[in-house]
Design a protein around this motif. Sequence first.
Motif, PDB file in Angstrom:
ATOM      1  N   ALA A  82      -5.119  -3.332  -6.515  1.00 29.69           N
ATOM      2  CA  ALA A  82      -6.467  -2.999  -6.053  1.00 29.69           C
ATOM      3  C   ALA A  82      -6.490  -1.963  -4.939  1.00 29.69           C
ATOM      4  N   THR A  83      -5.390  -1.842  -4.178  1.00 34.43           N
ATOM      5  CA  THR A  83      -5.455  -1.048  -2.940  1.00 34.43           C
ATOM      6  C   THR A  83      -4.353  -0.018  -2.772  1.00 34.43           C
ATOM      7  N   ASN A  84      -3.315  -0.060  -3.573  1.00 31.36           N
ATOM      8  CA  ASN A  84      -2.173   0.824  -3.379  1.00 31.36           C
ATOM      9  C   ASN A  84      -2.383   2.104  -4.191  1.00 31.36           C
ATOM     10  N   PRO A  85      -2.553   3.254  -3.537  1.00 34.26           N
ATOM     11  CA  PRO A  85      -2.840   4.473  -4.297  1.00 34.26           C
ATOM     12  C   PRO A  85      -1.738   4.856  -5.269  1.00 34.26           C
ATOM     13  N   PHE A  86      -0.509   4.454  -4.993  1.00 37.07           N
ATOM     14  CA  PHE A  86       0.597   4.810  -5.878  1.00 37.07           C
ATOM     15  C   PHE A  86       0.578   3.992  -7.177  1.00 37.07           C
ATOM     16  N   ALA A  88      10.778  -4.480   1.745  1.00 37.63           N
ATOM     17  CA  ALA A  88      11.821  -4.493   2.773  1.00 37.63           C
ATOM     18  C   ALA A  88      11.442  -3.811   4.080  1.00 37.63           C
ATOM     19  N   HIS A  89      10.181  -3.413   4.234  1.00 37.65           N
ATOM     20  CA  HIS A  89       9.791  -2.736   5.478  1.00 37.65           C
ATOM     21  C   HIS A  89       8.365  -3.110   5.871  1.00 37.65           C
ATOM     22  N   GLU A  90       8.108  -3.083   7.170  1.00 41.38           N
ATOM     23  CA  GLU A  90       6.767  -3.269   7.720  1.00 41.38           C
ATOM     24  C   GLU A  90       6.130  -1.887   7.921  1.00 41.38           C
ATOM     25  N   TYR A  91       5.724  -1.308   6.797  1.00 38.13           N
ATOM     26  CA  TYR A  91       5.090   0.005   6.802  1.00 38.13           C
ATOM     27  C   TYR A  91       3.585  -0.080   6.532  1.00 38.13           C
ATOM     28  N   THR A  92       3.046  -1.289   6.464  1.00 37.27           N
ATOM     29  CA  THR A  92       1.715  -1.469   5.887  1.00 37.27           C
ATOM     30  C   THR A  92       0.624  -0.734   6.647  1.00 37.27           C
ATOM     31  N   GLN A  93       0.657  -0.771   7.958  1.00 33.86           N
ATOM     32  CA  GLN A  93      -0.428  -0.153   8.714  1.00 33.86           C
ATOM     33  C   GLN A  93      -0.456   1.354   8.525  1.00 33.86           C
ATOM     34  N   SER A  94       0.698   2.001   8.584  1.00 36.67           N
ATOM     35  CA  SER A  94       0.725   3.448   8.373  1.00 36.67           C
ATOM     36  C   SER A  94       0.404   3.781   6.917  1.00 36.67           C
ATOM     37  N   ASN A  95       0.845   2.947   5.993  1.00 39.68           N
ATOM     38  CA  ASN A  95       0.500   3.161   4.589  1.00 39.68           C
ATOM     39  C   ASN A  95      -1.004   3.055   4.370  1.00 39.68           C
ATOM     40  N   GLU A 146       1.408  -9.948  13.896  1.00 38.06           N
ATOM     41  CA  GLU A 146       1.745 -10.660  12.669  1.00 38.06           C
ATOM     42  C   GLU A 146       2.336  -9.722  11.619  1.00 38.06           C
ATOM     43  N   ALA A 147       3.209 -10.257  10.802  1.00 40.52           N
ATOM     44  CA  ALA A 147       3.748  -9.503   9.668  1.00 40.52           C
ATOM     45  C   ALA A 147       2.693  -9.406   8.568  1.00 40.52           C
ATOM     46  N   THR A 148       2.715  -8.317   7.834  1.00 44.26           N
ATOM     47  CA  THR A 148       1.768  -8.117   6.732  1.00 44.26           C
ATOM     48  C   THR A 148       2.410  -8.308   5.368  1.00 44.26           C
ATOM     49  N   VAL A 149       3.652  -8.671   5.351  1.00 43.78           N
ATOM     50  CA  VAL A 149       4.419  -8.852   4.126  1.00 43.78           C
ATOM     51  C   VAL A 149       4.865 -10.316   4.058  1.00 43.78           C
ATOM     52  N   PRO A 150       4.794 -10.988   2.916  1.00 44.89           N
ATOM     53  CA  PRO A 150       4.584 -10.431   1.586  1.00 44.89           C
ATOM     54  C   PRO A 150       3.131 -10.124   1.264  1.00 44.89           C
ATOM     55  N   SER A 151       2.982  -9.207   0.325  1.00 46.94           N
ATOM     56  CA  SER A 151       1.706  -8.902  -0.292  1.00 46.94           C
ATOM     57  C   SER A 151       1.675  -9.614  -1.650  1.00 46.94           C
ATOM     58  N   THR A 152       0.742  -9.234  -2.502  1.00 47.49           N
ATOM     59  CA  THR A 152       0.736  -9.724  -3.884  1.00 47.49           C
ATOM     60  C   THR A 152       0.528  -8.548  -4.833  1.00 47.49           C
ATOM     61  N   ILE A 153       0.930  -8.733  -6.057  1.00 49.94           N
ATOM     62  CA  ILE A 153       0.729  -7.682  -7.059  1.00 49.94           C
ATOM     63  C   ILE A 153      -0.759  -7.396  -7.238  1.00 49.94           C
ATOM     64  N   ALA A 154      -1.593  -8.423  -7.256  1.00 46.81           N
ATOM     65  CA  ALA A 154      -3.034  -8.202  -7.429  1.00 46.81           C
ATOM     66  C   ALA A 154      -3.598  -7.345  -6.307  1.00 46.81           C
ATOM     67  N   LEU A 155      -3.183  -7.617  -5.092  1.00 44.15           N
ATOM     68  CA  LEU A 155      -3.668  -6.839  -3.958  1.00 44.15           C
ATOM     69  C   LEU A 155      -3.172  -5.402  -4.032  1.00 44.15           C
ATOM     70  N   GLU A 156      -1.939  -5.213  -4.481  1.00 37.39           N
ATOM     71  CA  GLU A 156      -1.415  -3.855  -4.612  1.00 37.39           C
ATOM     72  C   GLU A 156      -2.134  -3.094  -5.724  1.00 37.39           C
ATOM     73  N   MET A 169       0.802  -1.225   0.000  1.00 38.07           N
ATOM     74  CA  MET A 169       0.000   0.000   0.000  1.00 38.07           C
ATOM     75  C   MET A 169       0.834   1.274   0.000  1.00 38.07           C
ATOM     76  N   GLY A 170       2.073   1.200  -0.468  1.00 34.80           N
ATOM     77  CA  GLY A 170       2.912   2.392  -0.503  1.00 34.80           C
ATOM     78  C   GLY A 170       4.022   2.278  -1.518  1.00 34.80           C
ATOM     79  N   CYS A 171       4.898   3.277  -1.525  1.00 36.65           N
ATOM     80  CA  CYS A 171       6.112   3.245  -2.334  1.00 36.65           C
ATOM     81  C   CYS A 171       7.169   4.071  -1.609  1.00 36.65           C
ATOM     82  N   GLY A 172       8.402   3.963  -2.053  1.00 42.48           N
ATOM     83  CA  GLY A 172       9.489   4.670  -1.397  1.00 42.48           C
ATOM     84  C   GLY A 172       9.466   6.167  -1.668  1.00 42.48           C
ATOM     85  N   ARG A 173      10.036   6.927  -0.741  1.00 48.05           N
ATOM     86  CA  ARG A 173      10.211   8.367  -0.965  1.00 48.05           C
ATOM     87  C   ARG A 173      11.138   8.604  -2.159  1.00 48.05           C
ATOM     88  N   LEU A 174      10.949   9.723  -2.801  1.00 48.81           N
ATOM     89  CA  LEU A 174      11.750  10.043  -3.977  1.00 48.81           C
ATOM     90  C   LEU A 174      12.995  10.821  -3.549  1.00 48.81           C
TER      91      LEU A 174
END
Length: 254
Positions: free
Chosen positions: A217-221, A169-176, A205-215, A137-142
């Motif tokens: 559908a839900t990742n604004p980036f 590489a990070h558990e950022y999912t909840q804040s994302n 629990e860890a939220t990673v890995p995700s899947t491309i399909a889920l991203e 549900m996110g992407c890296g800073r530019l």
Amino acid sequence: MLDIHRIPVLQDNYVWLAHDEATGMTAVVDPAVAAPVEAELARRGWRLTHILNTHHHGDHTGGNLALKAAHGCTIVGPAADQARIPGIDVTVADGDRYRFGDSEAQVFDVPGHTRGHIAFWFAADGALFCGDTLFAMGCGRLFEGTPGQMWHSLGKLKGLPGDTRVFCAHEYTQSNARFALSVDGGNPVLVARAAEVDRMRARGEATVPSTIALERATNPFLRADEPALAAAVGLKPGDPVAVFAEVRRRKDSF
């Protein structure tokens, strides 16, 4: 298939071990620090043969030299940024294929977070190691790239098969997820996923890995080309780079 295991390190990093049982080869992806990797290798009785680096940041390469000194492993990293990858032996770039045991990775150049970022896609294993380019549900800073570069980079990953597992590489999912809801709150799939992430994190629990399909559908980036998202951030549809830039600007100050 590769036997892949998560090693939580530092505050919220994930280091990944990928083991090929047929050949006994073991790779560590983006080792921030060496000690937890050594402990996991010893626990599993595996021999480290490779380090795969996606980019130069210290929380992805900090363990390179200690692990190489201990194991004599081969360090594989981005050709576009080889001068900043400690101990690098093999450079790879967009379109290259790198053989690891009985598996093969296709390499993508995915600049944006850094100028030399790459991702490793093991197609037959359904595994994408994408460092800090794509998050759940996110992407890296530019830090070193432009919105146009990052949108193009994410497009390469967005087009992979939907069942591809996203080993970021990070558990950022909840804040994302909290941010995603602020710009795409009318997305029912996102609402449901955010609630599930909250439940998972409450259980530790860890939220990673995700899947491309889920991203997709839900990742604004990854949804900057969706008219509904453009409207949600006050822009007209048809210019996904502008929408992406606005979403990234909002996330940076969220």
